[in-house]
Scaffold this motif. Structure first.
Motif, short mmCIF file in Angstrom:
data_model
loop_
_atom_site.label_atom_id
_atom_site.label_comp_id
_atom_site.label_asym_id
_atom_site.label_seq_id
_atom_site.Cartn_x
_atom_site.Cartn_y
_atom_site.Cartn_z
N PHE A 102 65.92 10.44 -2.46
CA PHE A 102 65.82 11.86 -2.12
C PHE A 102 64.81 12.00 -0.98
CE2 PHE A 102 66.46 11.21 -6.63
CZ PHE A 102 67.51 12.06 -6.96
N TYR A 103 65.15 12.81 0.01
CA TYR A 103 64.23 13.09 1.11
C TYR A 103 63.94 14.60 1.13
CZ TYR A 103 65.73 8.48 2.80
OH TYR A 103 66.02 7.15 2.91
N PHE A 104 62.70 14.95 1.27
CA PHE A 104 62.37 16.37 1.41
C PHE A 104 61.02 16.50 2.12
CE2 PHE A 104 60.53 15.14 -2.66
CZ PHE A 104 59.29 15.76 -2.67
N ALA A 105 60.71 17.71 2.56
CA ALA A 105 59.43 17.99 3.21
C ALA A 105 58.78 19.17 2.51
CB ALA A 105 59.63 18.29 4.69
N ALA A 106 57.47 19.09 2.35
CA ALA A 106 56.72 20.17 1.70
C ALA A 106 55.48 20.48 2.53
CB ALA A 106 56.32 19.76 0.28
N ASN A 107 55.16 21.75 2.64
CA ASN A 107 53.96 22.15 3.36
C ASN A 107 52.72 21.94 2.48
OD1 ASN A 107 55.30 22.83 5.67
ND2 ASN A 107 55.26 25.03 5.32
N PHE A 108 51.74 21.25 3.03
CA PHE A 108 50.52 20.96 2.30
C PHE A 108 49.64 22.20 2.25
CE2 PHE A 108 46.12 19.23 2.03
CZ PHE A 108 46.26 18.59 0.81
N ALA A 109 49.03 22.45 1.09
CA ALA A 109 48.10 23.57 0.92
C ALA A 109 46.69 23.03 1.19
CB ALA A 109 48.20 24.13 -0.49
N LEU A 110 46.08 23.46 2.30
CA LEU A 110 44.80 22.89 2.70
C LEU A 110 43.71 23.06 1.65
CD1 LEU A 110 43.54 21.36 5.13
CD2 LEU A 110 42.67 23.56 5.92
N GLU A 111 43.81 24.12 0.83
CA GLU A 111 42.78 24.33 -0.20
C GLU A 111 42.72 23.18 -1.20
OE1 GLU A 111 46.23 27.19 -1.36
OE2 GLU A 111 45.31 26.37 0.46
N ALA A 112 43.79 22.39 -1.27
CA ALA A 112 43.78 21.22 -2.15
C ALA A 112 42.82 20.15 -1.64
CB ALA A 112 45.18 20.65 -2.31
N LEU A 113 42.39 20.27 -0.37
CA LEU A 113 41.44 19.31 0.20
C LEU A 113 40.00 19.83 0.19
CD1 LEU A 113 42.83 17.57 3.44
CD2 LEU A 113 42.17 16.50 1.28
N PHE A 114 39.81 21.11 -0.18
CA PHE A 114 38.45 21.67 -0.17
C PHE A 114 37.59 20.98 -1.22
CE2 PHE A 114 40.06 26.03 1.54
CZ PHE A 114 40.23 25.46 2.79
N SER A 115 36.36 20.67 -0.85
CA SER A 115 35.48 19.90 -1.73
C SER A 115 34.52 20.82 -2.50
CB SER A 115 34.67 18.87 -0.94
OG SER A 115 33.77 19.52 -0.05
N ALA A 116 34.01 20.32 -3.61
CA ALA A 116 33.12 21.11 -4.47
C ALA A 116 31.75 21.31 -3.84
CB ALA A 116 32.98 20.41 -5.83
N ASP A 117 31.43 20.55 -2.80
CA ASP A 117 30.12 20.70 -2.15
C ASP A 117 30.27 21.42 -0.80
OD1 ASP A 117 31.41 18.72 -0.79
OD2 ASP A 117 29.79 17.25 -0.88
N GLY A 118 31.17 22.38 -0.74
CA GLY A 118 31.45 23.06 0.52
C GLY A 118 30.58 24.28 0.81
N ALA A 119 29.59 24.54 -0.05
CA ALA A 119 28.71 25.70 0.18
C ALA A 119 27.60 25.32 1.16
CB ALA A 119 28.11 26.17 -1.14
N LEU A 120 27.61 25.93 2.34
CA LEU A 120 26.57 25.67 3.33
C LEU A 120 25.32 26.48 3.00
CD1 LEU A 120 28.63 25.90 6.67
CD2 LEU A 120 28.01 23.83 5.40
N GLU A 121 24.16 25.93 3.35
CA GLU A 121 22.93 26.71 3.26
C GLU A 121 23.05 27.87 4.24
OE1 GLU A 121 20.38 26.43 1.28
OE2 GLU A 121 21.05 24.60 0.25
#
Length: 232
Positions: A102-121
């Motif tokens: 089976f071949y298919f394409a899906a759009n990646f949701a960038l929020e799945a790459l967001f890290s838990a330490d993403g809060a900037l000072e």
């Protein structure tokens, strides 16, 4: 035949490809699959290419499976200068019992790459925001929002669940009822995004301004914010 539904998520810091496998009309139960991803803008590939359906999925049945994805520089496709990165990930899945692919394409949701330490000072956020050229800004207006999406406290709580962090908020000078909120998010691959969201009391819309040095992925970060704002 076989029907496949797919989506992306993050669980415990690990990016997953979520599969829903449905056996619509095959007399042969689905028991073993092999999965492969083409090169993509995120460098994602399966940590293990084998998917075992246990128990096997008989005709009329279905099964959900999570495939762990890992970042691999050898799987990364270069983004042409001045162009936005494609969110599309091309997938091939082989039914090891029947040999069908089976071949298919899906759009990646960038929020799945967001890290838990993403809060900037706060100071680092302000410094970074000022240092990024205005040409690396993206603007948009999100309208027809549900009521909860115009309340900054509720938005911040929802965003935090997706590793998008509130840095500061302030009323807009000389603009009664308007308030601005600033958010940051970082990906597990080291990209940093900062956003300014403007809300007005009684208006079911928000203005979005996003800044990043990784402008090729800016559109996807903005889409992630807008999608989450619209979600109930």
């Amino acid at each position: 035949g076989i029907e496949l539904w797919a989506g992306f998520s993050q669980v415990g810091g690990t990016v997953k490809l979520e599969l829903d496998v449905r056996n619509i009309s095959s007399n042969v139960p689905v028991s073993n699959l092999a999965i492969q991803l083409n090169k993509n803008a995120f460098g994602l590939s399966p940590a293990n290419q084998q998917v075992v359906c246990n128990p096997p999925i008989a005709m009329g049945g279905s099964g959900k499976h999570s495939v762990e994805l890992a970042s691999n520089s050898n799987m990364m496709v270069a983004v042409p200068a001045g162009q936005p990165a494609s969110p599309q990930i091309q997938v091939a899945i082989k039914n090891m019992t029947t040999g069908l692919v089976f071949y298919f394409a899906a759009n990646f949701a960038l929020e799945a790459l967001f890290s838990a330490d993403g809060a900037l000072e706060r100071a680092a956020f302000i410094e970074s925001w000022k240092s990024i050229d205005d040409k690396k800004e993206l603007y948009g207006t999100v309208s027809d929002l549900p009521p909860a999406a115009t309340d900054i406290d509720q938005v911040a709580a929802k965003f935090k669940m997706h590793r998008i962090f509130l840095i500061a908020r302030r009323p807009v000078p000389n603009a009664e009822g308007q308030e601005v909120a600033y958010f940051s998010m970082c990906t597990t691959t080291g990209m940093v995004f900062m956003a300014e969201l403007t809300f007005k009391k009684g208006v079911n819309a928000a203005k979005v301004c996003l800044k990043t040095e990784n402008i090729a992925f800016g559109v996807q970060a903005k889409v992630a914010l807008e999608t989450l704002l619209r979600s109930q």
